[in-house]
Write a protein that holds these residues in place. Sequence first.
Motif, PDB file in Angstrom:
ATOM      1  N   LYS A   3       1.024  -1.191  -0.081  1.00  0.00           N
ATOM      2  CA  LYS A   3       0.120   0.154  -0.159  1.00  0.00           C
ATOM      3  C   LYS A   3       0.889   1.178  -0.185  1.00  0.00           C
ATOM      4  CE  LYS A   3      -4.230   1.541   2.207  1.00  0.00           C
ATOM      5  NZ  LYS A   3      -5.272   1.174   3.418  1.00  0.00           N
ATOM      6  N   LEU A   4       0.374   2.270  -0.548  1.00  0.00           N
ATOM      7  CA  LEU A   4       1.204   3.600  -0.846  1.00  0.00           C
ATOM      8  C   LEU A   4       1.872   3.993   0.645  1.00  0.00           C
ATOM      9  CD1 LEU A   4       2.290   5.816  -2.673  1.00  0.00           C
ATOM     10  CD2 LEU A   4       0.223   7.182  -2.203  1.00  0.00           C
ATOM     11  N   GLY A   5       3.064   3.986   0.833  1.00  0.00           N
ATOM     12  CA  GLY A   5       3.689   4.498   1.962  1.00  0.00           C
ATOM     13  C   GLY A   5       4.282   3.503   2.904  1.00  0.00           C
ATOM     14  N   TYR A   6       4.040   2.263   2.399  1.00  0.00           N
ATOM     15  CA  TYR A   6       4.436   1.097   3.320  1.00  0.00           C
ATOM     16  C   TYR A   6       5.517   0.363   2.762  1.00  0.00           C
ATOM     17  CZ  TYR A   6       0.339   1.723   6.417  1.00  0.00           C
ATOM     18  OH  TYR A   6      -0.619   2.409   7.160  1.00  0.00           O
ATOM     19  N   ASN A   7       6.167  -0.417   3.525  1.00  0.00           N
ATOM     20  CA  ASN A   7       7.376  -1.239   2.857  1.00  0.00           C
ATOM     21  C   ASN A   7       7.965  -2.158   4.052  1.00  0.00           C
ATOM     22  OD1 ASN A   7       9.410  -2.145   1.335  1.00  0.00           O
ATOM     23  ND2 ASN A   7       9.850  -0.470   0.205  1.00  0.00           N
ATOM     24  N   PHE A   8       8.810  -2.880   3.813  1.00  0.00           N
ATOM     25  CA  PHE A   8       9.504  -3.856   4.932  1.00  0.00           C
ATOM     26  C   PHE A   8      10.476  -2.800   5.428  1.00  0.00           C
ATOM     27  CE2 PHE A   8       8.987  -7.485   1.593  1.00  0.00           C
ATOM     28  CZ  PHE A   8       8.189  -8.390   2.651  1.00  0.00           C
ATOM     29  N   ILE A   9      10.702  -3.200   6.922  1.00  0.00           N
ATOM     30  CA  ILE A   9      11.572  -2.529   7.698  1.00  0.00           C
ATOM     31  C   ILE A   9      12.973  -3.223   8.083  1.00  0.00           C
ATOM     32  CG2 ILE A   9       9.843  -0.975   8.892  1.00  0.00           C
ATOM     33  CD1 ILE A   9       9.664  -2.840  11.205  1.00  0.00           C
ATOM     34  N   GLU A  10      12.766  -4.655   7.589  1.00  0.00           N
ATOM     35  CA  GLU A  10      13.824  -5.202   7.574  1.00  0.00           C
ATOM     36  C   GLU A  10      13.609  -6.546   6.496  1.00  0.00           C
ATOM     37  OE1 GLU A  10      12.247  -8.744  10.972  1.00  0.00           O
ATOM     38  OE2 GLU A  10      13.155  -7.173  11.671  1.00  0.00           O
ATOM     39  N   LYS A  11      14.741  -6.949   6.366  1.00  0.00           N
ATOM     40  CA  LYS A  11      15.078  -8.062   5.183  1.00  0.00           C
ATOM     41  C   LYS A  11      14.029  -9.290   5.423  1.00  0.00           C
ATOM     42  CE  LYS A  11      18.414 -11.193   2.662  1.00  0.00           C
ATOM     43  NZ  LYS A  11      19.729 -11.446   2.665  1.00  0.00           N
ATOM     44  N   LEU A  12      13.560  -9.785   4.233  1.00  0.00           N
ATOM     45  CA  LEU A  12      12.440 -11.015   4.493  1.00  0.00           C
ATOM     46  C   LEU A  12      13.168 -11.966   5.129  1.00  0.00           C
ATOM     47  CD1 LEU A  12       9.205 -11.463   3.556  1.00  0.00           C
ATOM     48  CD2 LEU A  12      10.262 -12.379   1.370  1.00  0.00           C
ATOM     49  N   SER A  13      12.567 -12.680   6.070  1.00  0.00           N
ATOM     50  CA  SER A  13      12.985 -13.738   6.683  1.00  0.00           C
ATOM     51  C   SER A  13      12.508 -15.212   6.186  1.00  0.00           C
ATOM     52  CB  SER A  13      12.986 -13.853   8.130  1.00  0.00           C
ATOM     53  OG  SER A  13      13.211 -15.021   8.867  1.00  0.00           O
ATOM     54  N   LEU A  30       4.584 -16.496  -3.803  1.00  0.00           N
ATOM     55  CA  LEU A  30       3.816 -15.683  -2.870  1.00  0.00           C
ATOM     56  C   LEU A  30       3.430 -14.401  -3.331  1.00  0.00           C
ATOM     57  CD1 LEU A  30       2.648 -15.484   0.055  1.00  0.00           C
ATOM     58  CD2 LEU A  30       4.601 -14.222   0.899  1.00  0.00           C
ATOM     59  N   LYS A  31       2.023 -14.288  -3.914  1.00  0.00           N
ATOM     60  CA  LYS A  31       1.615 -13.036  -4.479  1.00  0.00           C
ATOM     61  C   LYS A  31       0.612 -12.326  -3.596  1.00  0.00           C
ATOM     62  CE  LYS A  31       0.087 -11.442  -8.928  1.00  0.00           C
ATOM     63  NZ  LYS A  31      -0.369 -11.854 -10.479  1.00  0.00           N
ATOM     64  N   LEU A  32       1.082 -11.144  -3.406  1.00  0.00           N
ATOM     65  CA  LEU A  32       0.285 -10.149  -2.275  1.00  0.00           C
ATOM     66  C   LEU A  32       0.436  -9.022  -2.895  1.00  0.00           C
ATOM     67  CD1 LEU A  32       1.945 -11.434   0.975  1.00  0.00           C
ATOM     68  CD2 LEU A  32      -0.183 -12.268   0.175  1.00  0.00           C
ATOM     69  N   ASN A  33      -1.047  -8.271  -2.653  1.00  0.00           N
ATOM     70  CA  ASN A  33      -1.203  -6.995  -2.913  1.00  0.00           C
ATOM     71  C   ASN A  33      -1.618  -5.987  -1.935  1.00  0.00           C
ATOM     72  OD1 ASN A  33      -0.774  -7.094  -5.941  1.00  0.00           O
ATOM     73  ND2 ASN A  33      -2.564  -8.563  -6.057  1.00  0.00           N
ATOM     74  N   ASP A  34      -1.327  -4.710  -2.021  1.00  0.00           N
ATOM     75  CA  ASP A  34      -1.720  -3.511  -1.126  1.00  0.00           C
ATOM     76  C   ASP A  34      -1.696  -4.182   0.445  1.00  0.00           C
ATOM     77  OD1 ASP A  34      -3.100  -2.167  -2.905  1.00  0.00           O
ATOM     78  OD2 ASP A  34      -4.948  -3.115  -2.813  1.00  0.00           O
ATOM     79  N   ILE A  35      -0.388  -4.357   0.791  1.00  0.00           N
ATOM     80  CA  ILE A  35       0.113  -4.980   2.046  1.00  0.00           C
ATOM     81  C   ILE A  35       0.582  -3.769   2.907  1.00  0.00           C
ATOM     82  CG2 ILE A  35       1.880  -6.186   3.265  1.00  0.00           C
ATOM     83  CD1 ILE A  35      -0.257  -8.111   1.629  1.00  0.00           C
ATOM     84  N   TYR A  36       0.016  -3.694   4.069  1.00  0.00           N
ATOM     85  CA  TYR A  36       0.329  -2.614   5.039  1.00  0.00           C
ATOM     86  C   TYR A  36       0.612  -3.478   6.573  1.00  0.00           C
ATOM     87  CZ  TYR A  36      -4.651  -3.218   6.276  1.00  0.00           C
ATOM     88  OH  TYR A  36      -5.657  -3.678   6.604  1.00  0.00           O
TER      89      TYR A  36
END
Length: 323
Positions: free
Chosen positions: A155-165, A191-197
């Motif tokens: 989702k706009l403005g969101y992202n991972f804060i650490e490396k995918l484990s 693994l397909k995901l959309n609009d992740i927050y």
Amino acid sequence: MKTVVSTSGISIKNNRKFKVFLFFLVLTSIIWLLIELSKTYTSSTVFNVEYKNLPNDKLLQTKPVAKLDVAIKAPGFNLLKYKFKAPKVSFNLNNLSKKGDLYYLLPNSQLSNLNTKLVGETEILSILKDTIFIEIGKNVSKKVPVVPKTEIKFKLGYNFIEKLSVLPDSIIITGSEKYIDSIKEISTVLLKLNDIYESIDSELDLIIPKKSKNLIFSSNKVRITGKVDKFTEGKFTIPVSIINEPDGVKVNPFPKQIEVVYQASITHFNKINDNSLLIIFDYKQYEKDSTTQFLTPVIKQKSEYISSLKIIPNQIEFLIQKE
């Protein structure tokens, strides 16, 4: 005057005679069949094959022949039974013959042992395939990394804060050396995901190679986790720092300060200050190319909490003064 002759009595007698004849015909046929089936015949049939006593440090690379044409001597009852259910024979792989790198067994050399396992009066006369080749290799183990396959849109403005484990991040494969050597990594299903927050926590199946029937995998699933947070923008101004100035030379930069615009998660935003970065301009850039009129910034140190940054301006002018 007409005479009427009754035929009903004659028909009943003829019907009884036919039934008696049919009964004795069937009985005679059964007795003949039983007599014939009790006799011993020589014929060919198909046997199922299994292999046993393979050394512990060895492994079948490919599955050997599973069925064999066999010449046998047996009562007709047994032959009839074998038509509906093929009998089984076992070959011992403990003492295989070898020529070069090729293993083989001679099935007819094991007839005496095979016949002791058969019930009744059945006897194997010969096995029509005189040589069975057995492809054998070492049983080895290998550790390979797990590579997650993902298509994640935030989702706009969101992202991972650490490396995918990925847990486990590698697996152990045990089996045939021939097939394991070609496996460099194991991928997950997509693994397909959309609009992740929100943070991710999913279990994914591994994509097992097609030629893996005789391979053992320490795991066939992995767990994928990733912390997600909202990101915001920050900025600060730092002085221009020039390194590797030679003796007797003073470099005056223009401008004397640069602005750093960065993005960080809300969780970590307060942990960032102007000491979270070390940006320098190197005089050796000019020494390598004296025609250059600008120096470009080099990021020597950056906090792990900063996801991206922009330096304004992205290059500076300079004036050289000799002292």
